[in-house]
Design a protein around this motif. Structure first.
Motif, short mmCIF file in Angstrom:
data_model
loop_
_atom_site.label_atom_id
_atom_site.label_comp_id
_atom_site.label_asym_id
_atom_site.label_seq_id
_atom_site.Cartn_x
_atom_site.Cartn_y
_atom_site.Cartn_z
N ARG A 75 0.94 -1.28 -0.14
CA ARG A 75 -0.13 -0.01 0.04
C ARG A 75 0.79 1.32 0.17
O ARG A 75 1.82 1.27 0.91
CB ARG A 75 -1.09 0.15 1.13
N GLY A 76 0.44 2.26 -0.82
CA GLY A 76 1.09 3.66 -1.14
C GLY A 76 2.55 3.49 -1.59
O GLY A 76 3.34 4.33 -1.09
N VAL A 77 2.78 2.50 -2.39
CA VAL A 77 4.04 2.31 -2.74
C VAL A 77 4.34 3.31 -3.94
O VAL A 77 3.53 3.48 -4.86
CB VAL A 77 4.34 0.79 -3.20
N ASP A 78 5.57 3.96 -4.11
CA ASP A 78 5.96 4.81 -5.23
C ASP A 78 6.56 3.87 -6.33
O ASP A 78 7.76 3.43 -6.15
CB ASP A 78 6.85 5.81 -4.98
N PHE A 79 5.77 3.71 -7.31
CA PHE A 79 6.46 2.85 -8.64
C PHE A 79 6.85 3.81 -9.66
O PHE A 79 6.80 3.10 -10.70
CB PHE A 79 5.52 1.73 -9.03
N ARG A 80 6.60 5.13 -9.42
CA ARG A 80 6.54 6.40 -10.75
C ARG A 80 7.62 6.01 -11.58
O ARG A 80 8.92 5.92 -11.08
CB ARG A 80 6.36 7.57 -10.07
N GLY A 81 7.63 5.71 -12.91
CA GLY A 81 8.75 5.52 -13.60
C GLY A 81 9.33 4.42 -13.65
O GLY A 81 10.42 4.27 -14.36
N ALA A 82 9.30 3.51 -12.81
CA ALA A 82 9.54 1.91 -12.94
C ALA A 82 9.35 1.31 -13.83
O ALA A 82 8.45 1.39 -14.77
CB ALA A 82 9.21 1.31 -11.31
N VAL A 83 10.44 0.35 -14.41
CA VAL A 83 10.08 -0.78 -15.35
C VAL A 83 9.80 -2.16 -14.77
O VAL A 83 10.38 -2.51 -13.94
CB VAL A 83 11.62 -0.98 -16.01
N LEU A 84 8.38 -2.20 -14.94
CA LEU A 84 7.78 -3.27 -14.39
C LEU A 84 7.23 -4.45 -15.29
O LEU A 84 6.23 -5.10 -15.13
CB LEU A 84 6.42 -2.97 -13.47
N VAL A 85 7.98 -4.54 -16.48
CA VAL A 85 7.58 -5.47 -17.28
C VAL A 85 7.76 -7.01 -16.91
O VAL A 85 8.52 -7.62 -16.09
CB VAL A 85 8.61 -5.40 -18.59
N ASP A 86 6.65 -7.62 -16.97
CA ASP A 86 6.34 -8.97 -16.52
C ASP A 86 6.42 -9.07 -15.06
O ASP A 86 6.60 -10.35 -14.56
CB ASP A 86 7.30 -9.92 -17.19
N ALA A 87 6.41 -8.02 -14.32
CA ALA A 87 6.37 -8.30 -12.94
C ALA A 87 5.02 -9.07 -12.46
O ALA A 87 3.95 -9.11 -13.10
CB ALA A 87 6.29 -6.73 -12.16
N ASP A 88 5.06 -9.52 -11.36
CA ASP A 88 3.97 -10.49 -10.64
C ASP A 88 3.33 -9.77 -9.30
O ASP A 88 4.03 -9.68 -8.52
CB ASP A 88 4.32 -11.82 -10.46
#
Length: 117
Positions: A75-88
């Motif tokens: 909750r409330g995590v900052d993933f802005r601009g992250a590469v999350l390709v094929d993340a689960d």
């Protein structure tokens, strides 16, 4: 940044730690408490954060390709601009998290909680 590739932090308490620009590919953070931990600009390719507590953690501009966040409290995590390709993110609690500018190509959000109800 720190060189922590393939390091193991199983069920460790790393709350509030800072890992800016760290090399953490294939790191194991299964069940870890990483509340408020900072991973900005870090390489976390194939990292395993299954069942981790990641409340308000910062992954902005990190490479999380193929990372596992299944059953995590994110909750409330900052993933802005992250590469999350094929993340689960299966069954993860992502309510209040920010994904602006993130690459979510192929990411799995099956049964994840993304929006407040």
């Amino acid at each position: 940044g720190a060189m922590l590739e393939e390091a193991s932090f199983l069920y460790a308490n790393i709350a509030g730690a800072t890992f800016d620009s760290a090399q953490m590919a294939k790191v194991k953070l299964i069940g870890a408490n990483a509340t408020g931990t900072v991973f900005r600009h870090s390489d976390l390719i194939e990292a395993d954060l299954t069942r981790a507590t990641l409340l308000h953690a910062k992954f902005s501009s990190a490479d999380l390709t193929k990372a596992k966040f299944a059953w995590s409290a994110s909750r409330g995590v900052d993933f802005r601009g992250a590469v999350l390709v094929d993340a689960d993110f299966q069954d993860a609690d992502l309510r209040g998290s920010a994904f602006a500018g993130a690459d979510l190509t192929g990411a799995n959000f099956e049964d994840a909680l993304v929006f407040e109800r």
